[in-house]
Design a protein around this motif. Structure first.
Motif, PDB file in Angstrom:
ATOM      1  N   ILE A  56       0.856  -1.186   0.000  1.00  0.00           N
ATOM      2  CA  ILE A  56       0.000   0.000   0.000  1.00  0.00           C
ATOM      3  C   ILE A  56       0.893   1.238   0.000  1.00  0.00           C
ATOM      4  CG2 ILE A  56      -1.892  -1.210   1.168  1.00  0.00           C
ATOM      5  CD1 ILE A  56      -1.042   0.197   3.766  1.00  0.00           C
ATOM      6  N   HIS A  57       0.288   2.405  -0.152  1.00  0.00           N
ATOM      7  CA  HIS A  57       1.033   3.661  -0.143  1.00  0.00           C
ATOM      8  C   HIS A  57       1.146   4.226   1.271  1.00  0.00           C
ATOM      9  CE1 HIS A  57      -0.394   3.419  -4.377  1.00  0.00           C
ATOM     10  NE2 HIS A  57       0.887   3.680  -4.554  1.00  0.00           N
ATOM     11  N   ALA A  58       2.038   5.151   1.460  1.00  0.00           N
ATOM     12  CA  ALA A  58       2.327   5.719   2.778  1.00  0.00           C
ATOM     13  C   ALA A  58       1.112   6.424   3.396  1.00  0.00           C
ATOM     14  CB  ALA A  58       3.501   6.689   2.688  1.00  0.00           C
ATOM     15  N   ASP A  59       0.187   6.935   2.596  1.00  0.00           N
ATOM     16  CA  ASP A  59      -0.972   7.644   3.142  1.00  0.00           C
ATOM     17  C   ASP A  59      -2.176   6.730   3.377  1.00  0.00           C
ATOM     18  OD1 ASP A  59      -1.359   7.325   0.367  1.00  0.00           O
ATOM     19  OD2 ASP A  59      -2.718   9.034   0.283  1.00  0.00           O
ATOM     20  N   ASP A  60      -2.053   5.440   3.062  1.00  0.00           N
ATOM     21  CA  ASP A  60      -3.146   4.497   3.227  1.00  0.00           C
ATOM     22  C   ASP A  60      -3.221   3.990   4.664  1.00  0.00           C
ATOM     23  OD1 ASP A  60      -3.629   4.714   0.498  1.00  0.00           O
ATOM     24  OD2 ASP A  60      -2.422   2.960   0.013  1.00  0.00           O
TER      25      ASP A  60
END
Length: 85
Positions: A56-60
């Motif tokens: 996943i991405h860092a902001d998820d």
């Protein structure tokens, strides 16, 4: 063997495929739109969280919990489906 629930909130980029591919590798069952379950041995919720963070991405957002008791209502598939998966 322990049952784990994984819930996610993919926020800005919403790139689901890497996560879906890894959940498939784990033979996970999709219960709700963003909720999955799977069985695992010799691990922990924190270890699984750290593993799935790479998909996943860092902001998820991501939640992993070991589950000992559960009940469902109108789900796509029940955790009991893992017994036949």
């Amino acid at each position: 063997m322990a049952l784990y629930f994984l819930d996610y909130d993919l926020r800005k980029q919403r790139d689901y495929q890497p996560l879906y591919d890894e959940l498939a590798r784990f033979k996970a069952v999709r219960m709700l739109e963003s909720s999955w379950c799977f069985n695992r041995v010799n691990t922990s919720a924190a270890g699984l969280r750290d593993h799935f963070k790479q998909f996943i991405h860092a902001d998820d957002g991501l939640l992993v919990a070991e589950v000992t008791d559960w009940a469902t209502y109108k789900v796509l598939k029940s955790p009991s489906a893992l017994a036949t998966a």
